[in-house]
Design a protein around this motif. Structure first.
Motif, PDB file in Angstrom:
ATOM      1  N   SER A 110      -1.942  23.086  27.227  1.00  0.00           N
ATOM      2  CA  SER A 110      -3.197  23.523  27.831  1.00  0.00           C
ATOM      3  C   SER A 110      -3.147  23.300  29.336  1.00  0.00           C
ATOM      4  CB  SER A 110      -4.368  22.744  27.240  1.00  0.00           C
ATOM      5  OG  SER A 110      -4.326  21.395  27.666  1.00  0.00           O
ATOM      6  N   SER A 111      -4.034  23.980  30.050  1.00  0.00           N
ATOM      7  CA  SER A 111      -4.072  23.775  31.503  1.00  0.00           C
ATOM      8  C   SER A 111      -4.463  22.340  31.832  1.00  0.00           C
ATOM      9  CB  SER A 111      -5.020  24.768  32.171  1.00  0.00           C
ATOM     10  OG  SER A 111      -6.320  24.644  31.660  1.00  0.00           O
ATOM     11  N   ALA A 112      -5.261  21.694  30.988  1.00  0.00           N
ATOM     12  CA  ALA A 112      -5.635  20.293  31.207  1.00  0.00           C
ATOM     13  C   ALA A 112      -4.410  19.390  31.088  1.00  0.00           C
ATOM     14  CB  ALA A 112      -6.702  19.862  30.216  1.00  0.00           C
ATOM     15  N   GLN A 113      -3.565  19.640  30.097  1.00  0.00           N
ATOM     16  CA  GLN A 113      -2.350  18.843  29.923  1.00  0.00           C
ATOM     17  C   GLN A 113      -1.396  19.046  31.104  1.00  0.00           C
ATOM     18  OE1 GLN A 113      -1.471  20.616  26.077  1.00  0.00           O
ATOM     19  NE2 GLN A 113      -1.555  18.582  25.122  1.00  0.00           N
ATOM     20  N   ILE A 114      -1.249  20.281  31.522  1.00  0.00           N
ATOM     21  CA  ILE A 114      -0.367  20.583  32.645  1.00  0.00           C
ATOM     22  C   ILE A 114      -0.903  19.931  33.915  1.00  0.00           C
ATOM     23  CG2 ILE A 114       0.520  22.441  34.120  1.00  0.00           C
ATOM     24  CD1 ILE A 114       0.420  24.218  31.549  1.00  0.00           C
ATOM     25  N   LEU A 141      -2.875  17.574  39.415  1.00  0.00           N
ATOM     26  CA  LEU A 141      -3.969  18.416  39.887  1.00  0.00           C
ATOM     27  C   LEU A 141      -5.147  18.279  38.937  1.00  0.00           C
ATOM     28  CD1 LEU A 141      -2.104  21.783  40.620  1.00  0.00           C
ATOM     29  CD2 LEU A 141      -3.122  20.274  42.326  1.00  0.00           C
ATOM     30  N   SER A 142      -6.329  18.705  39.378  1.00  0.00           N
ATOM     31  CA  SER A 142      -7.434  18.795  38.433  1.00  0.00           C
ATOM     32  C   SER A 142      -7.273  20.101  37.659  1.00  0.00           C
ATOM     33  CB  SER A 142      -8.787  18.721  39.145  1.00  0.00           C
ATOM     34  OG  SER A 142      -8.920  19.770  40.060  1.00  0.00           O
ATOM     35  N   GLN A 143      -8.031  20.256  36.585  1.00  0.00           N
ATOM     36  CA  GLN A 143      -7.832  21.372  35.674  1.00  0.00           C
ATOM     37  C   GLN A 143      -8.091  22.738  36.311  1.00  0.00           C
ATOM     38  OE1 GLN A 143      -9.833  20.938  31.940  1.00  0.00           O
ATOM     39  NE2 GLN A 143      -9.141  22.890  31.166  1.00  0.00           N
ATOM     40  N   SER A 144      -9.169  22.857  37.087  1.00  0.00           N
ATOM     41  CA  SER A 144      -9.511  24.167  37.670  1.00  0.00           C
ATOM     42  C   SER A 144      -8.442  24.705  38.619  1.00  0.00           C
ATOM     43  CB  SER A 144     -10.861  24.116  38.380  1.00  0.00           C
ATOM     44  OG  SER A 144     -11.896  24.025  37.436  1.00  0.00           O
ATOM     45  N   CYS A 168      -5.333  23.992  38.696  1.00  0.00           N
ATOM     46  CA  CYS A 168      -4.138  24.261  37.892  1.00  0.00           C
ATOM     47  C   CYS A 168      -4.292  25.591  37.163  1.00  0.00           C
ATOM     48  CB  CYS A 168      -3.914  23.112  36.913  1.00  0.00           C
ATOM     49  SG  CYS A 168      -2.412  23.289  35.941  1.00  0.00           S
ATOM     50  N   TRP A 169      -5.443  25.793  36.542  1.00  0.00           N
ATOM     51  CA  TRP A 169      -5.707  27.050  35.821  1.00  0.00           C
ATOM     52  C   TRP A 169      -5.623  28.239  36.776  1.00  0.00           C
ATOM     53  CZ3 TRP A 169      -9.372  30.900  36.203  1.00  0.00           C
ATOM     54  CH2 TRP A 169      -9.406  31.802  35.145  1.00  0.00           C
ATOM     55  N   ARG A 170      -6.202  28.087  37.983  1.00  0.00           N
ATOM     56  CA  ARG A 170      -6.167  29.184  38.965  1.00  0.00           C
ATOM     57  C   ARG A 170      -4.737  29.494  39.392  1.00  0.00           C
ATOM     58  NH1 ARG A 170     -10.923  26.669  40.939  1.00  0.00           N
ATOM     59  NH2 ARG A 170      -9.748  25.581  42.561  1.00  0.00           N
ATOM     60  N   ARG A 171      -3.922  28.477  39.550  1.00  0.00           N
ATOM     61  CA  ARG A 171      -2.518  28.705  39.914  1.00  0.00           C
ATOM     62  C   ARG A 171      -1.795  29.473  38.813  1.00  0.00           C
ATOM     63  NH1 ARG A 171       0.100  25.388  43.850  1.00  0.00           N
ATOM     64  NH2 ARG A 171      -1.409  24.190  45.049  1.00  0.00           N
ATOM     65  N   ILE A 172      -2.027  29.100  37.562  1.00  0.00           N
ATOM     66  CA  ILE A 172      -1.393  29.792  36.437  1.00  0.00           C
ATOM     67  C   ILE A 172      -1.848  31.252  36.401  1.00  0.00           C
ATOM     68  CG2 ILE A 172      -1.261  29.924  33.916  1.00  0.00           C
ATOM     69  CD1 ILE A 172      -1.477  26.790  33.956  1.00  0.00           C
ATOM     70  N   GLN A 173      -3.142  31.485  36.581  1.00  0.00           N
ATOM     71  CA  GLN A 173      -3.664  32.857  36.577  1.00  0.00           C
ATOM     72  C   GLN A 173      -3.064  33.674  37.718  1.00  0.00           C
ATOM     73  OE1 GLN A 173      -5.458  34.086  33.994  1.00  0.00           O
ATOM     74  NE2 GLN A 173      -4.969  32.049  33.236  1.00  0.00           N
ATOM     75  N   ARG A 174      -2.955  33.077  38.911  1.00  0.00           N
ATOM     76  CA  ARG A 174      -2.369  33.779  40.061  1.00  0.00           C
ATOM     77  C   ARG A 174      -0.925  34.159  39.770  1.00  0.00           C
ATOM     78  NH1 ARG A 174       0.961  31.836  43.523  1.00  0.00           N
ATOM     79  NH2 ARG A 174       0.314  29.674  43.244  1.00  0.00           N
ATOM     80  N   MET A 175      -0.170  33.223  39.186  1.00  0.00           N
ATOM     81  CA  MET A 175       1.234  33.526  38.885  1.00  0.00           C
ATOM     82  C   MET A 175       1.348  34.614  37.822  1.00  0.00           C
ATOM     83  SD  MET A 175       3.290  29.913  39.302  1.00  0.00           S
ATOM     84  CE  MET A 175       2.167  28.799  38.454  1.00  0.00           C
ATOM     85  N   LYS A 176       0.390  34.678  36.888  1.00  0.00           N
ATOM     86  CA  LYS A 176       0.385  35.764  35.906  1.00  0.00           C
ATOM     87  C   LYS A 176       0.080  37.091  36.589  1.00  0.00           C
ATOM     88  CE  LYS A 176      -0.913  33.104  31.796  1.00  0.00           C
ATOM     89  NZ  LYS A 176      -1.969  32.871  30.792  1.00  0.00           N
ATOM     90  N   GLU A 177      -0.929  37.101  37.461  1.00  0.00           N
ATOM     91  CA  GLU A 177      -1.316  38.331  38.165  1.00  0.00           C
ATOM     92  C   GLU A 177      -0.201  38.847  39.060  1.00  0.00           C
ATOM     93  OE1 GLU A 177      -4.904  37.254  40.196  1.00  0.00           O
ATOM     94  OE2 GLU A 177      -6.044  37.093  38.317  1.00  0.00           O
TER      95      GLU A 177
END
Length: 56
Positions: A23-27, A33-36, A38-47
Motif C-alpha cells: 500500500s502507499s502507506a507501507q511504502i 514520506l507521509s502517505q499523501s 508518496c501516493w502523489r509521487r506514485i500517481q505522477r510516475m504512472k501518468e
C-alpha cells in the motif's frame, strides 16, 4: 517528458518492483514520506509512463 527521479522516487520504484501489492502507506513508511506525498509521487510516475503496469 519525464521529470527527474529523485532518491524518494527511486526508493518507491525499488519497493514496488519487489512487492507491487504494498500500500502507499507501507511504502511511505519505508521511504520516510507521509502517505499523501508518496501516493502523489506514485500517481505522477504512472501518468508519466515510468510505472507502466502492476503485477502481484
Amino acid at each position: 517528458m519525464h521529470s527527474q527521479l529523485d532518491s524518494y522516487d527511486r526508493k518507491i520504484l525499488a519497493l514496488l518492483q519487489e512487492d507491487a501489492s504494498m500500500s502507499s502507506a507501507q511504502i511511505a513508511e519505508q521511504v520516510g514520506l507521509s502517505q499523501s506525498p508518496c501516493w502523489r509521487r506514485i500517481q505522477r510516475m504512472k501518468e508519466e509512463g515510468i510505472i507502466r503496469g502492476q503485477v502481484t
